[in-house]
Write an enzyme that holds these catalytic residues in place. Structure first.
Site, mmCIF file in Angstrom:
data_model
loop_
_atom_site.group_PDB
_atom_site.id
_atom_site.type_symbol
_atom_site.label_atom_id
_atom_site.label_comp_id
_atom_site.label_asym_id
_atom_site.label_seq_id
_atom_site.Cartn_x
_atom_site.Cartn_y
_atom_site.Cartn_z
ATOM 1 N N HIS A 125 -8.357 8.819 5.676
ATOM 2 C CA HIS A 125 -9.176 9.761 6.439
ATOM 3 C C HIS A 125 -10.653 9.407 6.347
ATOM 4 O O HIS A 125 -11.397 9.572 7.314
ATOM 5 C CB HIS A 125 -8.943 11.183 5.926
ATOM 6 C CG HIS A 125 -7.560 11.675 6.197
ATOM 7 N ND1 HIS A 125 -7.263 12.557 7.206
ATOM 8 C CD2 HIS A 125 -6.370 11.377 5.609
ATOM 9 C CE1 HIS A 125 -5.963 12.802 7.225
ATOM 10 N NE2 HIS A 125 -5.402 12.093 6.257
ATOM 11 N N ASP B 259 -12.316 16.627 10.095
ATOM 12 C CA ASP B 259 -10.979 16.065 9.994
ATOM 13 C C ASP B 259 -9.955 17.087 10.479
ATOM 14 O O ASP B 259 -10.179 18.297 10.374
ATOM 15 C CB ASP B 259 -10.718 15.705 8.526
ATOM 16 C CG ASP B 259 -9.468 14.877 8.345
ATOM 17 O OD1 ASP B 259 -8.387 15.480 8.324
ATOM 18 O OD2 ASP B 259 -9.579 13.652 8.221
ATOM 19 N N VAL C 100 -8.417 -3.405 -1.622
ATOM 20 C CA VAL C 100 -8.873 -4.536 -0.814
ATOM 21 C C VAL C 100 -9.463 -4.016 0.491
ATOM 22 O O VAL C 100 -9.101 -2.936 0.970
ATOM 23 C CB VAL C 100 -7.722 -5.519 -0.499
ATOM 24 C CG1 VAL C 100 -7.130 -6.077 -1.771
ATOM 25 C CG2 VAL C 100 -6.646 -4.849 0.358
ATOM 26 N N GLN D 65 -9.026 -4.233 3.846
ATOM 27 C CA GLN D 65 -7.924 -4.691 4.675
ATOM 28 C C GLN D 65 -8.389 -5.304 5.988
ATOM 29 O O GLN D 65 -7.788 -6.260 6.485
ATOM 30 C CB GLN D 65 -6.980 -3.520 4.940
ATOM 31 C CG GLN D 65 -5.763 -3.879 5.763
ATOM 32 C CD GLN D 65 -4.763 -2.773 5.769
ATOM 33 O OE1 GLN D 65 -3.981 -2.643 4.839
ATOM 34 N NE2 GLN D 65 -4.787 -1.942 6.794
ATOM 35 N N HIS E 109 3.218 0.455 6.410
ATOM 36 C CA HIS E 109 3.732 1.825 6.516
ATOM 37 C C HIS E 109 3.379 2.452 7.850
ATOM 38 O O HIS E 109 3.849 3.530 8.180
ATOM 39 C CB HIS E 109 3.166 2.667 5.380
ATOM 40 C CG HIS E 109 1.674 2.857 5.451
ATOM 41 N ND1 HIS E 109 0.795 1.814 5.624
ATOM 42 C CD2 HIS E 109 0.913 3.976 5.372
ATOM 43 C CE1 HIS E 109 -0.439 2.286 5.646
ATOM 44 N NE2 HIS E 109 -0.402 3.578 5.509
ATOM 45 N N ASN F 129 -4.886 3.847 10.892
ATOM 46 C CA ASN F 129 -5.976 2.892 10.683
ATOM 47 C C ASN F 129 -5.430 1.474 10.614
ATOM 48 O O ASN F 129 -5.986 0.541 11.207
ATOM 49 C CB ASN F 129 -6.724 3.208 9.380
ATOM 50 C CG ASN F 129 -7.502 4.497 9.461
ATOM 51 O OD1 ASN F 129 -8.066 4.844 10.478
ATOM 52 N ND2 ASN F 129 -7.523 5.235 8.360
ATOM 53 N N SER F 130 -4.340 1.292 9.883
ATOM 54 C CA SER F 130 -3.738 -0.033 9.747
ATOM 55 C C SER F 130 -3.285 -0.573 11.096
ATOM 56 O O SER F 130 -3.448 -1.765 11.397
ATOM 57 C CB SER F 130 -2.545 0.020 8.784
ATOM 58 O OG SER F 130 -2.964 0.310 7.471
ATOM 59 N N GLY G 60 4.288 11.238 7.060
ATOM 60 C CA GLY G 60 3.394 11.723 8.117
ATOM 61 C C GLY G 60 3.790 11.329 9.524
ATOM 62 O O GLY G 60 4.946 11.440 9.941
ATOM 63 N N GLN H 126 3.922 8.409 10.756
ATOM 64 C CA GLN H 126 4.096 6.962 10.779
ATOM 65 C C GLN H 126 5.273 6.484 11.619
ATOM 66 O O GLN H 126 5.235 5.375 12.166
ATOM 67 C CB GLN H 126 4.181 6.439 9.341
ATOM 68 C CG GLN H 126 2.864 6.621 8.604
ATOM 69 C CD GLN H 126 2.991 6.561 7.098
ATOM 70 O OE1 GLN H 126 4.015 6.148 6.563
ATOM 71 N NE2 GLN H 126 1.952 6.990 6.390
#
Length: 447
Positions: free
Chosen positions: A20, A118, A323, A325, A340, A344-345, A363, A365
């Site tokens: 978030h 948020d 890290v 990412q 996952h 964001n990923s 969530g 995903q």
């Protein structure tokens, strides 16, 4: 665009967790680059070390951003039906916001043109601003694909059918704190003046059209697609990880990470290790065993204990530290991402043309994984169960087969490359997302 004499002033209030915080800081950076005045509200205490470091790094590199600390009011966790530290932080911020936000925002000059919060704070922040002048409320929702839907199985035009398998177990318990937050905050969307989404037109064209034409939720305000939000610019910091990638052939590495708060079971970690070793592919794996990084102290050999890291050292790198990412996915050596499917990923993978092997855990995903498949940039293996207790352990042989499929599928590679081109175009000058954000800022500068 706003003029220097009358810039838009945007206040930003994130909730908790790197998933978030990251889009909020990226949004803040984008707003600054477009001439906005930005006030960042920082809830204290912070749950994880990674969040604390991220806040500090961001503020040091963005000196024009004004930071106000939101010292949360005392909160008894036993009064909430949850032990999850992040859900409890959402609740703590929600309980504190109605009291503390006016104290922080009222003295600001000039007044904020908008307050961006948020999704997990939507229901608590909406009643805070009945005063005049009243700033508009905008909520960046990387979880929009869930929160815009009622909690029943349904089919809306432009959106995928949501069946029971796509709803995480935590939402099936009406007494669970997260389920209650989910319901209350989703219902509060209609009280906002706009919804900011970290996506872009070419990735979800029909869904965005359906949302903005009122086909999904009556009374939902305009949805602004402003993504993919660009990673923050910084000096190349992760010498170990990036130097290792520098030594690998182009598009040869599988990057494995399940996000900042998804911890795999010990048994699943061992099976995933087996699959990576059997596949023969080069890989970089970010291992996480605890939900909160401050508690994650076990060494790598303690996880595997059978010489795994020694056997794969020529073609694999296993790390436990936080890290950056975005830097890893941007590296030319990375070909695929076992993920996952946190949003964001997924936007980072889209921006860099990395194919995705979807392994949704919590969530939104599974719905995100569906977007990845529809866009042609990856695939989800059916039967890979939710990570919410009692899940099926995926065997190493199954992981091996899936890795081979995703790495050797030319169609998925081409799809990922196409999505990258569309993502780059969306955030470039004249692109759909850049124009959407610039148009919003122009309106706010006139408030």
């Amino acid at each position: 665009m706003p003029t220097s004499a009358n810039p838009a002033h945007v206040a930003l209030l994130p909730s908790a967790g790197m998933g978030h915080l990251t889009p909020f800081l990226r949004l803040a950076s984008s707003l600054v680059s477009l001439g906005c005045r930005v006030t960042l509200l920082r809830p204290l205490p912070i749950v994880s070390s990674a969040e604390s470091i991220q806040f500090s790094d961001f503020l040091s590199s963005h000196p024009t951003v004004h930071c106000l600390d939101l010292h949360l009011l005392p909160f008894d966790p036993s009064s909430a039906n949850s032990t999850d530290p992040f859900f409890l932080q959402y609740e703590s911020i929600s309980r504190s916001a109605p009291v503390l936000l006016p104290q922080l925002l009222d003295p600001l000059e000039p007044k904020p043109s908008a307050l961006v919060t948020d999704i997990f704070l939507a229901s608590s922040v909406a009643p805070v601003l009945p005063r005049s002048p009243q700033p508009p409320l905008f909520r960046p929702l990387h979880l929009l694909r869930f929160h815009a839907l009622p909690l029943r199985m349904l089919q809306h035009p432009g959106l995928p059918f949501v069946d029971a398998s796509m709803v995480p177990p935590v939402l099936r318990d009406p007494n669970n704190l997260f389920a209650q937050q989910f319901s209350n905050n989703g219902a509060a969307l209609v009280a906002t003046d706009g919804v900011l989404v970290n996506t872009f037109d070419a990735l979800e064209p029909r869904a965005l059209t359906a949302l903005n034409q009122g086909e999904v939720l009556e009374g939902l305000p305009r949805v602004f697609a402003i993504g993919p939000l660009k990673p923050l610019e910084r000096k190349r910091a992760q010498a170990r990880e990036l130097e290792w990638l520098d030594g690998q052939p182009e598009r040869s590495v599988v990057y494995v990470s399940f996000g900042s708060r998804t911890a795999l079971s010990e048994e699943q970690i061992k099976e995933l290790a087996r699959g990576l070793e059997r596949s023969g592919f080069r890989f970089m794996w970010v291992v996480k065993t605890k939900v909160v990084d401050k508690e994650d102290e076990e060494g790598l050999e303690g996880l595997f204990g059978d010489g795994f890291t020694e056997r794969v050292k020529e073609r694999g790198l296993v790390v436990k530290d936080w890290v950056e990412q975005g830097e890893i996915l941007a590296h030319g050596a990375v070909a695929a991402f076992v993920s996952h499917c946190g949003w964001n990923s997924m936007t980072e993978a889209a921006m860099h043309g990395v194919r995705v092997l979807a392994w949704p855990r919590n969530g939104d995903q599974r719905i995100n994984a569906g977007v990845v498949e529809t866009a042609g940039m990856g695939r989800m293996l059916k039967g890979w169960e939710w990570g919410c207790g009692g899940e099926k352990v995926v065997a190493g042989e199954v992981v091996e087969e899936a890795l081979r499929e995703i790495m050797e599928d030319a169609g998925v590679g081409a799809g990922a490359a196409r999505v990258r081109e569309e993502a780059v175009r969306a955030v470039a000058v004249g692109g759909s997302s850049r124009e959407s954000l610039a148009g919003l800022i122009e309106k706010l500068s006139k408030c």
